[in-house]
Scaffold this motif. Structure first.
Motif, PDB file in Angstrom:
ATOM      1  N   GLU A   1      94.913  70.281  -9.481  1.00 14.87           N
ATOM      2  CA  GLU A   1      95.176  70.246 -10.913  1.00 14.87           C
ATOM      3  C   GLU A   1      96.589  70.746 -11.189  1.00 14.87           C
ATOM      4  O   GLU A   1      97.180  71.476 -10.386  1.00 14.87           O
ATOM      5  N   LEU A   2      97.126  70.346 -12.320  1.00 15.67           N
ATOM      6  CA  LEU A   2      98.446  70.784 -12.757  1.00 15.67           C
ATOM      7  C   LEU A   2      98.338  71.504 -14.090  1.00 15.67           C
ATOM      8  O   LEU A   2      97.513  71.154 -14.937  1.00 15.67           O
ATOM      9  N   TYR A   3      99.210  72.502 -14.243  1.00 16.54           N
ATOM     10  CA  TYR A   3      99.313  73.217 -15.509  1.00 16.54           C
ATOM     11  C   TYR A   3     100.438  72.556 -16.304  1.00 16.54           C
ATOM     12  O   TYR A   3     101.608  72.701 -15.981  1.00 16.54           O
ATOM     13  N   MET A   4     100.065  71.800 -17.341  1.00 17.89           N
ATOM     14  CA  MET A   4     101.012  71.008 -18.116  1.00 17.89           C
ATOM     15  C   MET A   4     101.747  71.925 -19.101  1.00 17.89           C
ATOM     16  O   MET A   4     101.551  71.861 -20.317  1.00 17.89           O
ATOM     17  N   ARG A   5     102.627  72.751 -18.550  1.00 16.70           N
ATOM     18  CA  ARG A   5     103.273  73.785 -19.348  1.00 16.70           C
ATOM     19  C   ARG A   5     104.142  73.222 -20.475  1.00 16.70           C
ATOM     20  O   ARG A   5     104.318  73.859 -21.510  1.00 16.70           O
ATOM     21  N   HIS A   6     104.685  72.012 -20.286  1.00 20.05           N
ATOM     22  CA  HIS A   6     105.563  71.483 -21.326  1.00 20.05           C
ATOM     23  C   HIS A   6     104.836  71.249 -22.648  1.00 20.05           C
ATOM     24  O   HIS A   6     105.467  71.065 -23.694  1.00 20.05           O
ATOM     25  N   LEU A   7     103.488  71.286 -22.637  1.00 17.71           N
ATOM     26  CA  LEU A   7     102.748  71.082 -23.885  1.00 17.71           C
ATOM     27  C   LEU A   7     103.022  72.178 -24.915  1.00 17.71           C
ATOM     28  O   LEU A   7     102.797  71.967 -26.108  1.00 17.71           O
ATOM     29  N   TYR A   8     103.514  73.339 -24.460  1.00 17.78           N
ATOM     30  CA  TYR A   8     103.789  74.377 -25.449  1.00 17.78           C
ATOM     31  C   TYR A   8     104.918  73.958 -26.377  1.00 17.78           C
ATOM     32  O   TYR A   8     105.078  74.508 -27.462  1.00 17.78           O
ATOM     33  N   SER A   9     105.703  72.943 -25.962  1.00 16.38           N
ATOM     34  CA  SER A   9     106.712  72.359 -26.844  1.00 16.38           C
ATOM     35  C   SER A   9     106.326  70.949 -27.266  1.00 16.38           C
ATOM     36  O   SER A   9     106.383  70.604 -28.442  1.00 16.38           O
ATOM     37  N   THR A  10     105.928  70.110 -26.295  1.00 20.02           N
ATOM     38  CA  THR A  10     105.670  68.703 -26.600  1.00 20.02           C
ATOM     39  C   THR A  10     104.368  68.499 -27.368  1.00 20.02           C
ATOM     40  O   THR A  10     104.092  67.369 -27.797  1.00 20.02           O
ATOM     41  N   ALA A  11     103.572  69.549 -27.527  1.00 22.56           N
ATOM     42  CA  ALA A  11     102.382  69.468 -28.384  1.00 22.56           C
ATOM     43  C   ALA A  11     102.390  70.619 -29.383  1.00 22.56           C
ATOM     44  O   ALA A  11     101.337  71.122 -29.776  1.00 22.56           O
ATOM     45  N   ASN A  12     103.565  71.038 -29.801  1.00 24.39           N
ATOM     46  CA  ASN A  12     103.703  72.069 -30.833  1.00 24.39           C
ATOM     47  C   ASN A  12     103.283  71.452 -32.164  1.00 24.39           C
ATOM     48  O   ASN A  12     103.992  70.625 -32.739  1.00 24.39           O
ATOM     49  N   LEU A  13     102.125  71.837 -32.671  1.00 23.56           N
ATOM     50  CA  LEU A  13     101.546  71.184 -33.839  1.00 23.56           C
ATOM     51  C   LEU A  13     102.263  71.516 -35.140  1.00 23.56           C
ATOM     52  O   LEU A  13     101.901  70.982 -36.194  1.00 23.56           O
ATOM     53  N   ASP A  14     103.281  72.360 -35.086  1.00 26.74           N
ATOM     54  CA  ASP A  14     104.095  72.621 -36.265  1.00 26.74           C
ATOM     55  C   ASP A  14     105.190  71.570 -36.438  1.00 26.74           C
ATOM     56  O   ASP A  14     105.955  71.624 -37.407  1.00 26.74           O
ATOM     57  N   GLY A  15     105.295  70.644 -35.476  1.00 28.28           N
ATOM     58  CA  GLY A  15     106.285  69.585 -35.596  1.00 28.28           C
ATOM     59  C   GLY A  15     107.707  70.052 -35.435  1.00 28.28           C
ATOM     60  O   GLY A  15     108.642  69.405 -35.907  1.00 28.28           O
ATOM     61  N   VAL A  16     107.891  71.163 -34.738  1.00 26.44           N
ATOM     62  CA  VAL A  16     109.241  71.675 -34.504  1.00 26.44           C
ATOM     63  C   VAL A  16     109.986  70.768 -33.533  1.00 26.44           C
ATOM     64  O   VAL A  16     111.203  70.591 -33.644  1.00 26.44           O
ATOM     65  N   PHE A  17     109.248  70.170 -32.588  1.00 26.54           N
ATOM     66  CA  PHE A  17     109.835  69.282 -31.589  1.00 26.54           C
ATOM     67  C   PHE A  17     109.153  67.928 -31.665  1.00 26.54           C
ATOM     68  O   PHE A  17     108.114  67.768 -32.313  1.00 26.54           O
ATOM     69  N   ASN A  18     109.742  66.940 -30.973  1.00 28.31           N
ATOM     70  CA  ASN A  18     109.011  65.692 -30.810  1.00 28.31           C
ATOM     71  C   ASN A  18     107.762  65.969 -29.987  1.00 28.31           C
ATOM     72  O   ASN A  18     107.711  66.920 -29.203  1.00 28.31           O
ATOM     73  N   MET A  19     106.768  65.110 -30.154  1.00 31.33           N
ATOM     74  CA  MET A  19     105.454  65.422 -29.609  1.00 31.33           C
ATOM     75  C   MET A  19     104.935  64.293 -28.743  1.00 31.33           C
ATOM     76  O   MET A  19     105.355  63.130 -28.870  1.00 31.33           O
ATOM     77  N   VAL A  20     103.987  64.630 -27.873  1.00 37.54           N
ATOM     78  CA  VAL A  20     103.306  63.611 -27.078  1.00 37.54           C
ATOM     79  C   VAL A  20     102.551  62.682 -28.020  1.00 37.54           C
ATOM     80  O   VAL A  20     102.048  63.085 -29.073  1.00 37.54           O
ATOM     81  N   ALA A  21     102.493  61.407 -27.617  1.00 39.48           N
ATOM     82  CA  ALA A  21     101.854  60.414 -28.482  1.00 39.48           C
ATOM     83  C   ALA A  21     100.387  60.741 -28.737  1.00 39.48           C
ATOM     84  O   ALA A  21      99.842  60.399 -29.796  1.00 39.48           O
ATOM     85  N   LYS A  22      99.734  61.421 -27.800  1.00 43.47           N
ATOM     86  CA  LYS A  22      98.327  61.771 -27.975  1.00 43.47           C
ATOM     87  C   LYS A  22      98.096  62.685 -29.187  1.00 43.47           C
ATOM     88  O   LYS A  22      96.991  62.761 -29.712  1.00 43.47           O
ATOM     89  N   ALA A  23      99.156  63.388 -29.628  1.00 43.78           N
ATOM     90  CA  ALA A  23      99.002  64.280 -30.771  1.00 43.78           C
ATOM     91  C   ALA A  23      98.759  63.524 -32.076  1.00 43.78           C
ATOM     92  O   ALA A  23      98.332  64.123 -33.082  1.00 43.78           O
ATOM     93  N   SER A  24      98.994  62.218 -32.081  1.00 45.04           N
ATOM     94  CA  SER A  24      98.675  61.426 -33.272  1.00 45.04           C
ATOM     95  C   SER A  24      97.172  61.386 -33.516  1.00 45.04           C
ATOM     96  O   SER A  24      96.717  61.237 -34.653  1.00 45.04           O
ATOM     97  N   ASP A  25      96.400  61.518 -32.435  1.00 44.39           N
ATOM     98  CA  ASP A  25      94.945  61.473 -32.536  1.00 44.39           C
ATOM     99  C   ASP A  25      94.370  62.884 -32.472  1.00 44.39           C
ATOM    100  O   ASP A  25      93.481  63.175 -31.701  1.00 44.39           O
TER     101      ASP A  25
END
Length: 1013
Positions: free
Chosen positions: A868-892
């Motif tokens: 398994e991998l620890y997807m650490r980049h999600l702390y930015s790429t899935a920041n739900l405050d919209g501070v950064f661009n986000m992974v497409a999965k965050a639309s759902d």
């Protein structure tokens, strides 16, 4: 294979002429080796399978070719001799390199695996480790980053240490080198042997706990002079499939609309019309990538005639990286010479210089450290280029858009920031061997490894790799020079004797090795002109970033080995090595590392030697002890810092202070290993099966133990704890078809396990940033809160454990592990638990080779299951405050109880007080299965038969490397990734399997020619 000889007598010497053809179809076999046994005479068959050689009546000709069993033919008076050579996946009579010598393969009692040059050719890679992926049972080789010339992690039998490193010891032509093998030209290598169990590694004593990799470089073949040119060129590209899917500009604008609407706030003007961005997205990550060329030229001249054996290999390897402004160039030369002074004296000299230029932007690392990570989460509505086509320099939208950071142009950062290393390395070996009587050899070697590296980093005022740094910025330069020298003298006595059916070999020796490095680092800043980045051009010398240092260690060793067999079927080997190292405490400098192994060739016994199915069977067992001294220098000493100032009255004066405690008993990290193995040959060795079970315990782990602060220190270097390892390894080599269409297979699968038995007194766990190493559990497990979903509605929220003041409908729902009704984070009794494992359940590899007349093809596959991998980049790429661009999965994501989304990401309502839990508290939402199957290499070649007399052979080929990766991992294109926050290394043993969006691994397509003159 049919071998035909015609013989014409001429005194005592005859002219032997013959033809070699393949078994079954009588096709000519070019390149077969024909030698006169016991002499330097030899030749190879031509393109029609023919040869001519001078020999005496009664002498023996030895005929060999890869993939066939070697056979011997006695020269007689007959004018025609026919010999059939049968196919074999592995010739058990071949000689394999082991520690401090060689052995016939069928007599090896340790766990040893070899790979020859024929298996490693025609792969467009910079490092030999890449060629070995998937080919070796029990050897896990991961490409943790795609940086040119870098990124290979090699781990034998899952070996781990808390702080002592896990890389194997590399031994090049008998010389244990101090670094890795990245800078060695793969085309120089003739054979690689992996020593896995303690019986085969113990002669390397204190450095062998992580396994040993023996590398033998090319020599001339008996009786031949060959000039070979191997050239390939091609291109590299990051496939679209597998890249992390981020929101495009329109999707991001829609997300921001929904975010502000859900919060009851007005939508900023820049997001009110999402359709304006349709087809106009700025893909910052893709803008960092390019299709890159790769080229390699290798010229080798080898000769082995009369008394001189010479090999000269010159190579140029040039690789542009798939990230802009990254490249790797290596110039290499190797000259190996052996000279037979007389029947009793041999001397040899090997010299191998190489020069490497590595220029790669700081791509890897966390937010604000690695520019690939930075590019990944930069808003896609921010322009990369101005209207005039120039790169933008600075992007910052008004704060009312939710943009709290200022973004430089990452493309400009990659192009304008210099991050270059130039390195000169020289490996040199020389030896003298004297054989005063039959069976006795006295050999003295002197080896040297010289390295000089120059690192230059320059950040001009027009660019930066950091977030929220205004342009122009302060220009900074770093210059670092490192010089290192390692030398080794070894003196070895070997005596071989046979008494009837009893065969002995006794080896003894002593060695001395010393290493010294000197480094100087100068950091300067505030340049008046970016075009003059010299030290003199800087206004300020940063004293905190300027330093120099010296590091030294030495090692003195005594070693011995006894090898014995009776009738060639009862086998025994015992060895012992004593090492004294300067790295350890004055009261514990010496370590003793013994081993013993036995083997029984059952197929030579009466109850099996008549079997038509079983052609070979050998049982092996071994036990031994090895060490690990990878703790750096001066760890056992009390260190003094002489830059500490003291105040006397109103005067500041230079001072010094002790910064660490000494430990005179600090000693080796020790691994005791037992191995049980079976080697089985079926159907005249057309199927060869190998199985190994091993179990080992590593004790005296090297670790900085915490001590009371009242001592004035925070830790104390000591030997602690114990880790238990065990595993199973299976390998099968088979010849599936023979004749005009030949198909062979090499398959392997390995299962490695470990468990922490003990740490220090009073310590049952060691925490990492995202991991825990805990007694009773496997090493380095992912650690955090357990996600159970999102709070579905008000009723679910009211009836579930919550985080007071932070949990809400739609926010992340976490498991109450300790059962106190409240979710807590921090401390040894909180709700964190083991949430994943970076190490696989098993790894496997499969290589198929095909030949049909002049055509050949090979397909190499490797894979890993259960890691398994620890997807650490999600702390930015899935920041739900919209501070950064986000992974497409965050639309759902969760939007309401009626629209709960896919379940991966929660609500945006509540801002950072709510969303911060999901991204800032380590939890299982970061952990994802990264099992994979990768088609490592596909090669197709054609060998021409009708050629001018000046050309012995010509082969054209096409090759594809890293062709396809099959995985469910969605966090990026490389399921083998593992890195530290600063982008350096593979994460270390305590922190494996962290994904911060490292340099991608490209797909490489090359076309090449191999010409033999």
């Amino acid at each position: 294979m049919l071998f035909m000889l015609s013989v014409s007598a001429n005194a005592q010497t005859v002219a032997v002429k013959g033809t070699v053809v393949s078994e079954g179809d009588n096709e000519p076999v070019p390149g077969a080796l024909v030698t006169v046994k016991g002499t330097q005479k030899g030749t190879v068959t031509d393109i029609d399978g023919g040869f001519s050689i001078q020999a005496s009546v009664g002498e023996t000709l030895v005929v060999s070719f890869i993939g066939f069993k070697t056979n011997e033919v006695v020269v007689g008076s007959n004018t025609t001799i026919q010999v059939t050579l049968s196919y074999s996946t592995s010739d058990l009579s071949e000689v394999v390199v082991v520690g401090y010598g060689s052995q016939v393969k069928r007599e090896v009692t340790g766990s040893v695996q070899s790979v020859g040059e024929e298996e490693l050719k025609d792969m467009p890679v910079s490092s030999i480790a890449q060629k070995l992926q998937g080919r070796l049972a029990g050897v896990q080789i991961n490409q943790t980053t795609g940086k040119p010339g870098q990124g290979m992690s090699v781990r034998i039998r899952g070996q781990l240490s808390v702080s002592g490193g896990s890389s194997p010891l590399y031994v090049v032509d008998g010389f244990p080198i101090t670094g890795d093998i990245n800078s060695i030209n793969p085309d120089e290598i003739q054979e690689i042997t992996i020593l896995k169990d303690a019986a085969s590694t113990s002669l390397y004593g204190s450095r062998a706990a992580n396994g040993v990799v023996l590398i033998t470089t090319k020599k001339g073949k008996v009786g031949q002079t060959n000039v070979n040119l191997n050239v390939y060129t091609g291109f590299q590209k990051v496939p679209e499939n597998g890249r992390l899917e981020m929101m495009d500009a329109e999707e991001f604008a829609i997300f921001k609309q929904e975010y502000y609407a859900a919060a009851g706030q007005p939508i900023p003007e820049v997001f009110q019309n999402a359709e304006q961005y349709r087809g106009k997205s700025n893909d910052w990550y893709d803008a960092m990538l390019q299709t890159a060329p790769i080229t390699s030229y290798n010229l080798s001249v080898t000769s082995n005639k009369e008394k001189v054996n010479t090999a000269i290999i010159a190579g140029v390897f040039d690789q542009d990286g798939v990230v802009i402004n990254s490249d790797y160039t290596r110039f290499s030369l190797r000259m190996n010479t052996d000279y037979q002074v007389s029947d009793k004296v041999n001397i040899g000299v090997n010299v191998a210089p190489n020069y490497v230029v590595d220029n790669t932007p700081r791509t890897d690392g966390t937010r604000g450290t690695g520019i690939l990570f930075n590019a990944l989460h930069t808003w896609p509505i921010m322009p990369i280029y101005e209207e005039n086509g120039e790169l933008t320099s600075f992007n910052k939208l008004p704060s009312n858009t939710g943009n709290i950071f200022a973004y430089p142009n990452w493309v400009r950062s990659a192009k304008e920031i210099t991050n270059e290393t130039k390195e000169l390395n020289v490996l040199a070996n020389t030896y003298v061997e004297w054989k005063p009587i039959k069976g006795l050899s006295l050999k003295s070697t002197f080896n040297a490894e010289i390295g000089n590296s120059k690192y230059f980093w320059f950040n001009p005022s027009t660019a930066t790799a950091n977030i929220n740094v205004s342009i122009p910025t302060v220009a900074v330069s770093i210059r670092e020079n490192n010089e290192r020298l390692s030398w080794l003298n070894e003196n070895i006595v070997t005596y071989t004797k046979s008494l009837g059916d009893h065969n002995f070999q006794l080896l003894g020796g002593f060695s001395n090795q010393k290493f010294r490095s000197e480094s100087t680092r100068i950091q300067a800043d505030t340049y008046a002109d970016d075009r003059i980045p010299t030290i003199q051009g800087a206004i300020n010398i940063n004293r905190g970033g300027t330093n120099s240092g010296v590091g030294e260690w030495s090692l003195t060793s005594l070693f011995s080995r006894l090898t014995y067999n009776y009738l060639g079927k009862y086998l025994f080997t015992a060895s012992v090595r004593g090492d004294g190292s300067s790295r350890f405490g004055s009261d514990n400098r010496w370590g003793v590392f013994p081993s013993a192994s036995v083997g029984w060739v059952l197929s030579d016994e009466g109850f099996l030697n008549t079997s038509s199915t079983i052609s070979f069977t050998k049982l092996r067992a071994s036990y031994g002890v090895t060490g690990n001294n990878n703790i750096g220098n001066y760890t056992s000493y009390a260190l003094v810092n002489n830059t500490i100032n003291a105040v006397f009255g109103e005067t500041v004066v230079p001072g010094a202070g002790v910064t660490s405690l000494s430990n005179t008993n600090l000693g080796w990290e020790t691994t005791a290993q037992f191995d049980l193995g079976l080697d089985l040959g079926l159907l005249d060795d057309r199927i060869l099966f190998t199985y190994d079970f091993y179990t080992k315990n590593t004790t005296n782990l090297l670790y900085a133990v915490q001590i009371p602060r009242e001592s004035g220190f925070t830790n104390y270097n000591d030997n602690i704890g114990e880790i238990h390892f065990w595993g199973h390894e299976f390998a099968v080599n088979s010849v599936n078809t023979t004749g005009s269409f030949r198909w062979t297979t090499n398959a392997n699968i390995s299962f490695n396990r470990n468990k922490v038995i003990e740490l220090a007194d009073g310590i049952d766990r060691v925490y990492g940033s995202y991991h825990i190493t805990q007694v009773g559990q496997p090493f380095g497990q992912f650690y955090g809160l357990v996600k159970e979903g999102n709070y579905a509605n008000a009723e679910d929220l009211a009836n579930s454990p919550i985080i007071p003041g932070r949990s809400t409908v739609g926010s992340i729902k976490l498991k109450d592990v300790n059962g106190d009704g409240v979710i807590t984070y921090g401390g040894d009794t909180d709700d964190r638990a083991i949430i994943g494992n970076p190490f696989p359940d098993f790894t496997y590899g499969l290589v198929n080779n095909f030949t049909y007349k002049n055509f050949d093809a090979s397909v190499a596959i490797s894979g890993s299951e259960g890691n398994e991998l620890y997807m650490r980049h999600l702390y930015s790429t899935a920041n739900l405050d919209g501070v950064f661009n986000m992974v497409a999965k965050a639309s759902d994501r969760f939007k309401s109880p009626e629209d709960p989304g896919e379940g991966i990401f929660g609500t945006t309502v509540g801002g950072g007080n709510v969303t911060g839990v999901e991204r800032d508290w380590n939890n299982s939402n970061f952990v994802w299965d990264a099992s994979y199957l990768t088609i490592r290499n596909i090669t197709i070649g054609y060998t021409f038969t009708k050629l001018p007399k000046t050309i012995k052979s010509l082969r054209l080929y096409a090759s594809g490397q890293n062709m396809w990766v099959f995985t469910d991992y969605w966090g990026g294109s490389n399921p083998e990734v593992s890195m530290q926050n600063n982008g350096a290394g593979d994460g270390g043993n305590l922190s494996q399997g962290v994904d911060l969006s490292a340099y991608p691994v490209p797909r490489t397509i090359t076309f090449g020619a191999n010409i033999n003159f």
